[in-house]
Each structure stands twice: as C-alpha cells, then as structure tokens.
Design an enzyme around this catalytic site. Structure first.
Site, PDB file in Angstrom:
ATOM      1  N   ASP A  16       0.952  -1.070  -0.045  1.00 21.70           N
ATOM      2  CA  ASP A  16      -0.002  -0.136   0.073  1.00 21.70           C
ATOM      3  C   ASP A  16       0.780   1.241  -0.092  1.00 21.70           C
ATOM      4  OD1 ASP A  16      -2.283   1.452   0.161  1.00 21.70           O
ATOM      5  OD2 ASP A  16      -2.471   1.085   2.192  1.00 21.70           O
ATOM      6  N   HIS A  33       2.626   3.342  -8.916  1.00 17.83           N
ATOM      7  CA  HIS A  33       2.829   1.843  -9.320  1.00 17.83           C
ATOM      8  C   HIS A  33       4.069   1.224 -10.011  1.00 17.83           C
ATOM      9  CE1 HIS A  33      -1.153   1.917  -7.878  1.00 17.83           C
ATOM     10  NE2 HIS A  33      -1.695   2.512  -8.907  1.00 17.83           N
ATOM     11  N   LEU A 127      11.545 -20.418  -3.975  1.00 17.01           N
ATOM     12  CA  LEU A 127      10.564 -19.531  -3.371  1.00 17.01           C
ATOM     13  C   LEU A 127       9.128 -19.678  -4.214  1.00 17.01           C
ATOM     14  CD1 LEU A 127       9.821 -16.917  -1.629  1.00 17.01           C
ATOM     15  CD2 LEU A 127      10.508 -15.580  -3.395  1.00 17.01           C
TER      16      LEU A 127
END
Length: 248
Positions: A16, A33, A127
């Site tokens: 956020d 972004h 991962l």
C-alpha cells in the site's frame, strides 16, 4: 521463551502507498505503481537470501476495479509489462510464480500470459511467489463453499463432512502453509479482505513506509519483529513453552 521460529515460512504483504508516494512528488498514481516494482524485487530477493519459502503479494483487489478507468488500464499495462520483463529472472532464481483470485475478470490475453508464466515456473522450488490479483478473501471463501456444495450434489461429499478441513482444501494456496507474518505498508491498520481464511493466526506488522520505499531493511525489521513474538494459538505461554521443549 519465544514460541516463534526465527524466520516466518510464509510472508504476506499488502503493498500500500503507491498513489500517495506519487502524489508527494506531484506525479500521477501510475508513477507510484511503476516505482513499486523495485520494492517488489527487493522483497523477493530478501526472501530468497533468508530462505523464506513463500511470499504472497496483494497486487490488485477485487475492489480495485472500481478505480478510475485510466488507472486500471495503466495497472493492466504495467502488469503485462512486468510479466514479460521479470519472469526470466524469477525463473533463473528458481521462483515459482502463481496467480490467485478471479482471473476470469482479466482480458483473455492477460489470462493467457499468466497461465504461461505459471506453467513455465511450476517446477521451481526455492520460493513460492503468489500474486493475488482481482482477489477478495470473501470471494475465495464463497468459491470454496460453492465447490463443496457441488461435490455434495455429485454425491462426492456428505453434508456432515463439511468442516474446516473440507473447505480449506478447496481454497487457493491449500498446498502451502498459512501466512506466519502479514506486512502492510503505507500506515493503514487493516487487512482489506486479504487471505481472510488463511490469516486466522497470522502475526501482523504495520509500517508507515510507503510501498515504493520498502526495501530489504524494512523487510528485515518486520522479520525481526516477528522473531520476538510469542505465538500461542489459543494456549497460555507455559503451554507453548512446554510444546517447544518437547519438540526440541
């Protein structure tokens, strides 16, 4: 004695603050972004360095479709561009990439690209990187309930056998451990409909740092904070201490 292991096995992050980061620089939200991609790379690399097995990132919520059309278009273009540019590097690092959420909400071309990326990296083991896109925790639970109901209609499941296990195995990420640690950047203190089922006992870490400024030091601070927690799962401290001693 601390009842947590030193490292979380699964970290989830609500990324956020992109829009506010851009606004502070008198730039459009899309600028923030784009800047957030660097934070994502640093976080992935930090998890790889520390041997954290699973990272789930909240990239785009089901509610985000309500944002201005221009911002949604910019996000979709950024998403496609990131897939094209980042997937080879992730694959070389043995990162398995998968997407969770209502994928049918995306364009056919983007759905196809997500499927290609997931297939290309499916055998990687270092991962598990999960991107939650067009995602809502309530939607996931309702979909699991729908699957269970359909199995009852087909005679494959009895109503009395519908329990937490039966619903849990019908949800996204059922093959992975639930998140040990949730990090939310940007100063807000809420989980925003993210992984509602899976986060029943997740430790929460909130930071004022806006997502584009999140780096390996911020990640380490959150991991260190987690390491100081005592996770009791409804028990009292002495019980968790005995369980830890018995398993040693």
């Amino acid at each position: 004695m601390n009842a947590t292991s030193t490292l979380p096995c699964h970290i989830a992050i609500v990324m956020d603050g992109n829009g506010r980061w851009a606004r502070l620089r008198n730039q459009p939200r899309s600028f923030g972004h784009r800047a957030g991609k660097k934070a994502m790379r640093e976080t992935v690399e930090g998890c790889l360095r520390q041997g954290i097995g699973t990272l789930t990132l909240f990239a785009f919520s089901s509610e985000n479709w309500q944002r201005p059309e221009s911002e949604v278009r910019a996000l979709m273009a950024l998403f496609m561009n990131a897939l094209d540019k980042e997937v080879d590097a992730l694959h070389e690092q043995s990162v398995r990439l998968r997407f969770i959420g209502d994928l049918e909400a995306f364009s056919k071309s983007l759905q196809c690209r997500m499927h290609e990326v997931a297939t290309h990296t499916a055998k990687n083991k270092k991962l598990n990187l999960n991107l939650a896109v067009s995602y809502g925790g309530r939607w996931v639970i309702s979909q699991a309930a729908r699957r269970a109901a359909a199995d009852v209609v087909r005679g494959e499941l009895k109503i009395e056998d519908i329990d937490e296990v039966a619903l849990g195995c019908r949800m996204n990420l059922s093959d992975l451990p639930p998140p040990d640690l949730l990090i939310r950047t940007g100063g807000e203190h809420r989980i925003s409909n993210f992984l509602l089922w899976q986060m029943a006992y997740t430790e929460l870490h909130f930071t004022d740092t806006l997502w584009p400024d999140f780096d390996r030091h911020c990640l380490q601070k959150a991991v260190d904070d987690y390491g100081r927690r005592e996770r009791r799962y409804g028990r009292i401290g002495s019980q968790t201490t005995r369980r830890q001693q018995d398993s040693a």
